[in-house]
Design an enzyme around this catalytic site. Structure first.
Site, PDB file in Angstrom:
ATOM      1  N   LEU A 155       0.830  -1.207   0.000  1.00 50.72           N
ATOM      2  CA  LEU A 155       0.000   0.000   0.000  1.00 50.72           C
ATOM      3  C   LEU A 155       0.862   1.253   0.000  1.00 50.72           C
ATOM      4  O   LEU A 155       0.678   2.145  -0.832  1.00 50.72           O
ATOM      5  CB  LEU A 155      -0.923  -0.005   1.211  1.00 50.72           C
ATOM      6  CG  LEU A 155      -1.869   1.196   1.330  1.00 50.72           C
ATOM      7  CD1 LEU A 155      -2.784   1.286   0.111  1.00 50.72           C
ATOM      8  CD2 LEU A 155      -2.696   1.087   2.609  1.00 50.72           C
ATOM      9  N   TYR A 156       1.799   1.331   0.927  1.00 53.29           N
ATOM     10  CA  TYR A 156       2.677   2.495   1.008  1.00 53.29           C
ATOM     11  C   TYR A 156       3.505   2.633  -0.261  1.00 53.29           C
ATOM     12  O   TYR A 156       3.586   3.716  -0.865  1.00 53.29           O
ATOM     13  CB  TYR A 156       3.587   2.366   2.225  1.00 53.29           C
ATOM     14  CG  TYR A 156       4.658   3.425   2.312  1.00 53.29           C
ATOM     15  CD1 TYR A 156       4.342   4.772   2.322  1.00 53.29           C
ATOM     16  CD2 TYR A 156       6.010   3.066   2.387  1.00 53.29           C
ATOM     17  CE1 TYR A 156       5.320   5.754   2.410  1.00 53.29           C
ATOM     18  CE2 TYR A 156       6.999   4.031   2.479  1.00 53.29           C
ATOM     19  CZ  TYR A 156       6.649   5.372   2.491  1.00 53.29           C
ATOM     20  OH  TYR A 156       7.628   6.333   2.564  1.00 53.29           O
ATOM     21  N   GLY A 157       4.125   1.540  -0.694  1.00 55.02           N
ATOM     22  CA  GLY A 157       4.975   1.589  -1.875  1.00 55.02           C
ATOM     23  C   GLY A 157       4.218   2.013  -3.117  1.00 55.02           C
ATOM     24  O   GLY A 157       4.713   2.779  -3.939  1.00 55.02           O
TER      25      GLY A 157
END
Length: 249
Positions: A155-157
């Protein structure tokens, strides 16, 4: 140090601590009038006071970028301080790690609203005015995780991978009218946020990297300062890894 940014106004999101704060200090040291923004009024005002104490120019604007209205309000208020924004640093961001099945829809929206939508709205509000004047610089803060398939950082990446692509798109859109848009991708860096991950957590990301150490906020800030300066006048759409070799191995 030469005041290379004298006469310019720089808005740095998420700049009451960590990389954003170090960037505000660096740009103020180069002569820019910096606008510090974030949710913590006490930290923001303390940052402004410290910059002014050494002869720099700074103001604080409280901003919560979770909502679209927060980003639009920040753009409007920041531009009103000196009448223009010459430099925009999209630094504010959040991160969390976990399996895909564990991520709630609320967490997904929060990540993308802050990491992608807010920068998109700020660029949409401020870059056209830079282009009308024929000059400006935008730096988006990303991460080296975008080039690795980490099982718990999808998600962050992915939110930062979107920023990497937007950097190229914005460079193509605004570069011909004098606005340079670039990315800095930090590696593991000591900040209040990363240190809150727990003892040894951030250090674990440096194992096997060429530098074999965690970075400091001022090292990232130095790269940002370069990209917004005239020394980087021929740099458009680049992604500068300042990560101790994290993405190289």
């Amino acid at each position: 140090m030469t005041a290379r940014l004298t006469g310019s106004t720089a808005l740095i999101t998420g700049s009451t601590s960590g990389i954003g704060r170090a960037t505000a200090d660096a740009l103020a040291g180069l002569g820019a009038h910096v606008i510090i923004s974030g949710r913590d009024k006490a930290r923001g005002e303390a940052a402004v006071a410290q910059i002014r104490a050494v002869g720099g120019k700074a103001d604080f604007i409280a901003a919560d970028l979770l909502l679209s209205s927060g980003a639009r309000s920040l753009a409007e208020q920041a531009a009103a301080v000196t009448g223009r924004i010459d430099i925009l640093i999209n630094n504010a961001g959040i991160y969390s790690f976990g399996s895909t099945a564990e991520v709630t829809e609320e967490a997904f929206d929060r990540m993308y609203n802050i990491n992608v939508k807010a920068p998109y709205l700020l660029v949409g509000a401020l870059a056209p005015h830079m282009a009308d004047r024929g000059s400006g610089a935008i730096v988006n803060i990303s991460t080296g995780i975008t080039v690795k398939g980490n099982a718990l950082a999808g998600l962050y990446g992915s939110s930062k991978a979107a920023i990497n692509l937007l950097t190229k798109s914005w460079a193509a859109e605004y570069g011909p009218r004098g606005v340079r848009v670039n990315t800095v991708s930090p590696g593991p860096t000591y900040t209040p946020g990363t240190q809150a991950m727990g003892e040894g957590a951030i250090e674990s990301f440096t194992v096997g990297t060429p530098a074999e150490r965690v970075g400091q906020p001022h090292e990232i800030a130095s790269a940002v300062a370069f990209l917004v300066s005239d020394e980087a006048s021929f740099v458009h759409g680049a992604n500068l890894a300042v990560d101790g070799g994290f993405a190289a191995v």
